[in-house]
Motif scaffolding. Structure first.
Motif, PDB file in Angstrom:
ATOM      1  N   GLY A  23      -3.921  10.471   7.073  1.00 54.70           N
ATOM      2  CA  GLY A  23      -2.764  10.985   6.354  1.00 54.70           C
ATOM      3  C   GLY A  23      -1.611  10.011   6.326  1.00 54.70           C
ATOM      4  O   GLY A  23      -0.491  10.378   5.967  1.00 54.70           O
ATOM      5  N   CYS A  24      -1.867   8.770   6.697  1.00 49.85           N
ATOM      6  CA  CYS A  24      -0.803   7.777   6.787  1.00 49.85           C
ATOM      7  C   CYS A  24      -0.694   7.000   5.480  1.00 49.85           C
ATOM      8  O   CYS A  24      -1.669   6.381   5.050  1.00 49.85           O
ATOM      9  CB  CYS A  24      -1.080   6.829   7.948  1.00 49.85           C
ATOM     10  SG  CYS A  24       0.185   5.569   8.171  1.00 49.85           S
ATOM     11  N   THR A  25       0.453   7.050   4.849  1.00 48.83           N
ATOM     12  CA  THR A  25       0.715   6.297   3.627  1.00 48.83           C
ATOM     13  C   THR A  25       1.850   5.322   3.891  1.00 48.83           C
ATOM     14  O   THR A  25       2.939   5.727   4.318  1.00 48.83           O
ATOM     15  CB  THR A  25       1.091   7.229   2.463  1.00 48.83           C
ATOM     16  OG1 THR A  25       0.017   8.152   2.237  1.00 48.83           O
ATOM     17  CG2 THR A  25       1.342   6.425   1.192  1.00 48.83           C
ATOM     18  N   ILE A  26       1.584   4.060   3.639  1.00 42.87           N
ATOM     19  CA  ILE A  26       2.563   3.003   3.906  1.00 42.87           C
ATOM     20  C   ILE A  26       3.144   2.518   2.590  1.00 42.87           C
ATOM     21  O   ILE A  26       2.406   2.163   1.665  1.00 42.87           O
ATOM     22  CB  ILE A  26       1.892   1.838   4.669  1.00 42.87           C
ATOM     23  CG1 ILE A  26       1.316   2.351   5.998  1.00 42.87           C
ATOM     24  CG2 ILE A  26       2.887   0.710   4.912  1.00 42.87           C
ATOM     25  CD1 ILE A  26       0.492   1.319   6.741  1.00 42.87           C
ATOM     26  N   ILE A  27       4.485   2.521   2.493  1.00 45.10           N
ATOM     27  CA  ILE A  27       5.181   2.074   1.290  1.00 45.10           C
ATOM     28  C   ILE A  27       5.618   0.627   1.495  1.00 45.10           C
ATOM     29  O   ILE A  27       6.251   0.298   2.506  1.00 45.10           O
ATOM     30  CB  ILE A  27       6.415   2.945   0.981  1.00 45.10           C
ATOM     31  CG1 ILE A  27       6.065   4.444   1.106  1.00 45.10           C
ATOM     32  CG2 ILE A  27       6.960   2.625  -0.396  1.00 45.10           C
ATOM     33  CD1 ILE A  27       5.043   4.899   0.113  1.00 45.10           C
ATOM     34  N   ARG A  28       5.269  -0.221   0.529  1.00 47.70           N
ATOM     35  CA  ARG A  28       5.634  -1.635   0.632  1.00 47.70           C
ATOM     36  C   ARG A  28       6.329  -2.092  -0.649  1.00 47.70           C
ATOM     37  O   ARG A  28       6.045  -1.608  -1.735  1.00 47.70           O
ATOM     38  CB  ARG A  28       4.386  -2.494   0.878  1.00 47.70           C
ATOM     39  CG  ARG A  28       3.621  -2.110   2.138  1.00 47.70           C
ATOM     40  CD  ARG A  28       2.454  -3.040   2.425  1.00 47.70           C
ATOM     41  NE  ARG A  28       1.449  -3.031   1.387  1.00 47.70           N
ATOM     42  CZ  ARG A  28       0.236  -3.584   1.524  1.00 47.70           C
ATOM     43  NH1 ARG A  28      -0.091  -4.183   2.659  1.00 47.70           N
ATOM     44  NH2 ARG A  28      -0.637  -3.555   0.543  1.00 47.70           N
ATOM     45  N   LYS A  29       7.300  -3.014  -0.467  1.00 49.92           N
ATOM     46  CA  LYS A  29       8.012  -3.643  -1.588  1.00 49.92           C
ATOM     47  C   LYS A  29       8.721  -2.601  -2.461  1.00 49.92           C
ATOM     48  O   LYS A  29       8.591  -2.600  -3.684  1.00 49.92           O
ATOM     49  CB  LYS A  29       7.035  -4.469  -2.424  1.00 49.92           C
ATOM     50  CG  LYS A  29       6.348  -5.577  -1.634  1.00 49.92           C
ATOM     51  CD  LYS A  29       5.346  -6.333  -2.484  1.00 49.92           C
ATOM     52  CE  LYS A  29       4.616  -7.399  -1.647  1.00 49.92           C
ATOM     53  NZ  LYS A  29       3.606  -8.135  -2.435  1.00 49.92           N
ATOM     54  N   TYR A  30       9.451  -1.705  -1.839  1.00 48.80           N
ATOM     55  CA  TYR A  30      10.212  -0.686  -2.570  1.00 48.80           C
ATOM     56  C   TYR A  30      11.688  -1.095  -2.621  1.00 48.80           C
ATOM     57  O   TYR A  30      12.160  -1.949  -1.860  1.00 48.80           O
ATOM     58  CB  TYR A  30      10.065   0.668  -1.888  1.00 48.80           C
ATOM     59  CG  TYR A  30      10.543   0.683  -0.455  1.00 48.80           C
ATOM     60  CD1 TYR A  30      11.871   0.993  -0.136  1.00 48.80           C
ATOM     61  CD2 TYR A  30       9.664   0.390   0.592  1.00 48.80           C
ATOM     62  CE1 TYR A  30      12.310   1.000   1.180  1.00 48.80           C
ATOM     63  CE2 TYR A  30      10.094   0.389   1.908  1.00 48.80           C
ATOM     64  CZ  TYR A  30      11.423   0.691   2.190  1.00 48.80           C
ATOM     65  OH  TYR A  30      11.859   0.686   3.482  1.00 48.80           O
ATOM     66  N   GLN A  31      12.421  -0.473  -3.537  1.00 49.68           N
ATOM     67  CA  GLN A  31      13.858  -0.726  -3.651  1.00 49.68           C
ATOM     68  C   GLN A  31      14.583   0.169  -2.649  1.00 49.68           C
ATOM     69  O   GLN A  31      14.513   1.395  -2.746  1.00 49.68           O
ATOM     70  CB  GLN A  31      14.339  -0.440  -5.073  1.00 49.68           C
ATOM     71  CG  GLN A  31      13.694  -1.341  -6.113  1.00 49.68           C
ATOM     72  CD  GLN A  31      14.277  -1.123  -7.497  1.00 49.68           C
ATOM     73  OE1 GLN A  31      15.495  -0.988  -7.653  1.00 49.68           O
ATOM     74  NE2 GLN A  31      13.413  -1.068  -8.507  1.00 49.68           N
ATOM     75  N   LYS A  32      15.269  -0.462  -1.737  1.00 50.25           N
ATOM     76  CA  LYS A  32      15.914   0.285  -0.665  1.00 50.25           C
ATOM     77  C   LYS A  32      17.050   1.154  -1.205  1.00 50.25           C
ATOM     78  O   LYS A  32      17.826   0.728  -2.062  1.00 50.25           O
ATOM     79  CB  LYS A  32      16.448  -0.675   0.389  1.00 50.25           C
ATOM     80  CG  LYS A  32      15.339  -1.459   1.119  1.00 50.25           C
ATOM     81  CD  LYS A  32      15.919  -2.376   2.185  1.00 50.25           C
ATOM     82  CE  LYS A  32      14.801  -3.125   2.909  1.00 50.25           C
ATOM     83  NZ  LYS A  32      15.333  -4.023   3.970  1.00 50.25           N
TER      84      LYS A  32
END
Length: 702
Positions: A23-32
């Motif tokens: 159930g782990c989803t990692i968000i990468r390179k998003y606009q803070k």
């Protein structure tokens, strides 16, 4: 008790870890600190469909998401999920996605759908504003076909449509969809082109619809009558229907589509090069069976051309014969992308055809070198050695291909192979060479049936081939035995459908001579009766029939099914030629011919993703010897497990019956494991690792 408890704790911990990571989803390179689309949820309210249909429609709606609203998730081994560069949330993109869903439902026959969206923002993660967009979609009632009629004012075209009415996707009480209307117009266009109307197009059609609710088409001056009609309309809202008619498009001024064409002259250029024209007087001309064959060099026989051209002078033009000719010529493999030019004869309804065939190179050469390395091999040649050796294998292959033998598109391949396997631990095992092989193979493929019978209907087959395969091999397994192989087979390959293929071998002759057996190898056979009955000189002489089927799910093209079945026998017919003597002192067949029946089947189900796939496979087979002198199949016809085409985690012939060892699986024993019955099932997760050598080679894992 303590050990069991420890095991239980370990399994529980592992299960918790798996649930956590799944159930782990990692968000990468998003606009803070800026809202981005994290998830899209579609709530579909629809009635009158099955669960499977609902899943398909929901999947279709998911494809209607605007590109600025799509979330692309990468899965790694089913546990970790990555979202790279999630799109910035935009209400305009969400609104457009909802509108796309409405249009999609209209195309499916739901003419009053409603799609809205709502969103929520989760700011619990540092620097992240995750937006979940929920689309609430209500399909409404699906409009069904009340009646469907052809109103074509061209008698022949009208009759063709009526005669094939049952094949139409537009039928009474069926949903009226854009896809069904498009399929019907395309179906009729193909029919008309197969009846001479080669210039007919879908632009010559128009489909009209009229509601079957009288209140929407009747105008009345009496207010009471109007109220009565309105009440009737309200009563029919629960079952909306429509009347359809297919007509000719009067606004299309091009009348050439209604002209019926016939084939006039057919010109064939079998050695065509760009720039060549069929009117060139320097070309040699040969006329036969309505064809005018023009060439500079006689590279192909005339029957090869006439048997694969299905267009005939004087016939009504048929599009199916046009494509069948192209496909038949292409499958011969001696021409590059055959083309047929259609030339209209001025002021007539006649067509001249020019068939352009660019020859491919007659000869092809291929060579390869293969290296293999097996650490701690379990097949050690030195019977008395106490430790295993590492095996290094080197083999060279060269093949010469003639694509046009005897000018009849007969493909003949001559292949040579030489290989040697070294024992890198030769000081310990007292031998440098583990095994060697030298072989020659000749394959002949004839693009037609070679039979004494002429009653076979060629037109019903998509493919027909005759093949003759021959192989000669000399194999030496040092410290064990030598093996000579002579194999030849004659048979046919044919298919009626593009999804299936049959191969029938009326003659399959396979003789394996086992000789120079060492004392150590004979000792192993004596200690293992199963091996003793398997490893001996043997002749297989009989027939076989194979069937291959492959299908891609039309609604889920990423899912593929394949089925392979094979039935083989030896001795059922040829065994009748044995001598009447009961022992093996009779003729050659008495001494070596093996009599058995063997059947096996393999089924594979593949779910493909852009960079990975899940594969499920099942295999079952059984061989039954029916000679009193044989208790098993010959060793080269027995089943075995392991290797890239079986269970990848074990070496070839390295897996036995579960954990049971047929022969002691030790470094100083002969450890080939084979059997007369096999059942195997396995699943694989395949994935791309990385491209190598400028994307020339893909490194994959499983």
């Amino acid at each position: 008790m303590v050990f069991c408890r420890s095991q239980s704790i370990a399994y529980t911990s592992l299960l918790i870890l798996l649930i956590f990571f799944s159930g782990c989803t990692i968000i990468r390179k998003y606009q803070k600190n800026k809202p981005f689309v994290y998830n899209n949820i579609i709530n579909l309210n629809i009635i009158g469909v099955t669960k499977d249909e609902e899943v398909i429609i929901k999947s279709r709606l998911n494809t209607q998401l605007d590109d600025s609203s799509k979330v692309r998730t990468k899965d790694v081994a089913f546990l970790l999920h990555y979202i790279d560069r999630p799109p910035a949330f935009d209400t305009a993109a969400a609104r457009k996605s909802a509108d796309n869903m409405q249009v999609s439902l209209i195309n499916l026959g739901y003419y009053n759908p409603l799609a809205t969206y709502r969103f929520s923002v989760d700011s619990s993660k540092k620097d992240q504003k995750r937006v979940t967009v929920t689309y609430d979609v209500t399909s409404g009632k699906r409009t069904l076909i009340d009646t469907f009629a052809y109103l074509i004012d061209k008698p022949e075209l009208q009759q063709i449509a009526i005669d094939t009415r049952k094949e139409s996707p537009l039928q009474e009480n069926k949903p009226v969809t854009k896809a069904a209307i498009s399929a019907e117009t395309n179906r009729l266009v193909e029919l008309y082109r197969n009846n001479g109307y080669y210039k007919f197009t879908t632009d010559q059609f128009r489909v009209t619809g009229d509601t079957s609710i009288a209140a929407l088409t009747t105008v009345s001056e009496d207010p009471f009558e109007a109220l009565q009609l309105l009440a009737e309309a309200n009563a029919q809202k629960d079952k909306p229907t429509i009347k359809l008619a297919l007509q000719l498009n009067k606004s299309n001024k091009d009348s050439s589509g209604f002209t019926k064409y016939y084939i006039n002259d057919i010109y064939v250029l079998p050695d065509y090069v760009p720039g060549m024209v069929f009117t060139d007087t320097g070309l040699t001309t040969e006329s036969t069976k309505g064809l005018s064959i023009k060439y500079k060099q006689k590279l192909f026989t005339t029957p090869l051309l006439t048997k694969n051209i299905f267009l005939k002078k004087g016939d009504v033009y048929k599009q199916e014969d046009y494509y069948k000719t192209l496909n038949s010529l292409y499958k011969l493999g001696v021409w590059e992308s055959p083309a047929i030019d259609i030339i209209e004869v001025k002021d007539t309804n006649l067509l001249n055809l020019v068939i352009k065939l660019i020859p491919v190179k007659k000869y092809g050469f291929e060579g390869s070198v293969e290296l293999s390395y097996s650490a701690n091999s379990t097949t050690n040649n030195n019977i008395s050695a106490s430790s295993s050796g590492n095996l290094l294998g080197v083999s060279g292959n060269i093949s010469i291909l003639n694509r046009n033998l005897a000018k009849q598109a007969i493909r003949m391949t001559n292949s040579f192979r030489a290989g040697i396997e070294f024992n890198t631990n030769s000081k310990t095992n007292n031998t440098l060479i583990n095994s060697n092989e030298l072989s020659y193979t000749n394959n002949i493929l004839i693009p037609k049936f070679v039979t004494p019978f002429n009653s076979i209907n060629r037109k019903q087959l998509l493919k027909q081939q005759t093949f003759i395969n021959t192989n000669l091999s000399q194999i030496q397994r040092v410290s064990f035995f030598n093996l000579q192989v002579f194999n030849t087979s004659f048979g046919y390959g044919f298919s009626k459908k593009i999804t299936s293929n049959w191969v029938y071998r009326p003659l399959n002759f396979d003789f394996r001579r086992l000789y120079n057996r060492t004392y150590a190898f004979d000792s192993i056979l004596a200690a293992n009766p199963f091996l003793r009955y398997s490893f001996n000189t043997a002749l297989v002489m009989g027939q076989s029939l194979s069937y291959n089927y492959g299908r891609i799910n039309p609604t889920h093209p990423e899912r593929q099914h394949t089925l392979k079945m094979n039935l083989e026998e030896s001795g059922l017919l040829w065994g009748r030629l044995k001598s009447a003597k009961k022992d093996n002192t009779g003729n050659f067949l008495n001494k070596y011919l093996k009599e058995f029946v063997k059947f096996d089947a393999a089924y594979t189900y593949t779910i493909s993703h852009p960079k990975s796939a899940i594969v499920f496979r099942g295999f079952g087979g059984v061989g039954i010897p029916f000679s009193k002198s044989d208790t098993t199949l010959p060793f080269f016809k027995q089943y075995y497990g392991g290797g890239p085409n079986s269970m990848r985690g074990w070496p070839v012939r390295g897996i036995g019956i579960g954990g049971q060892k047929l022969a002691p699986y030790q470094n100083n024993r002969f450890n080939d494991r084979t059997g007369d019955i096999q059942f195997e099932a396995n699943s694989e997760y395949r994935y791309d690792i990385a491209p190598l050598f400028s994307n020339a080679v893909d490194l994959k894992g499983a």
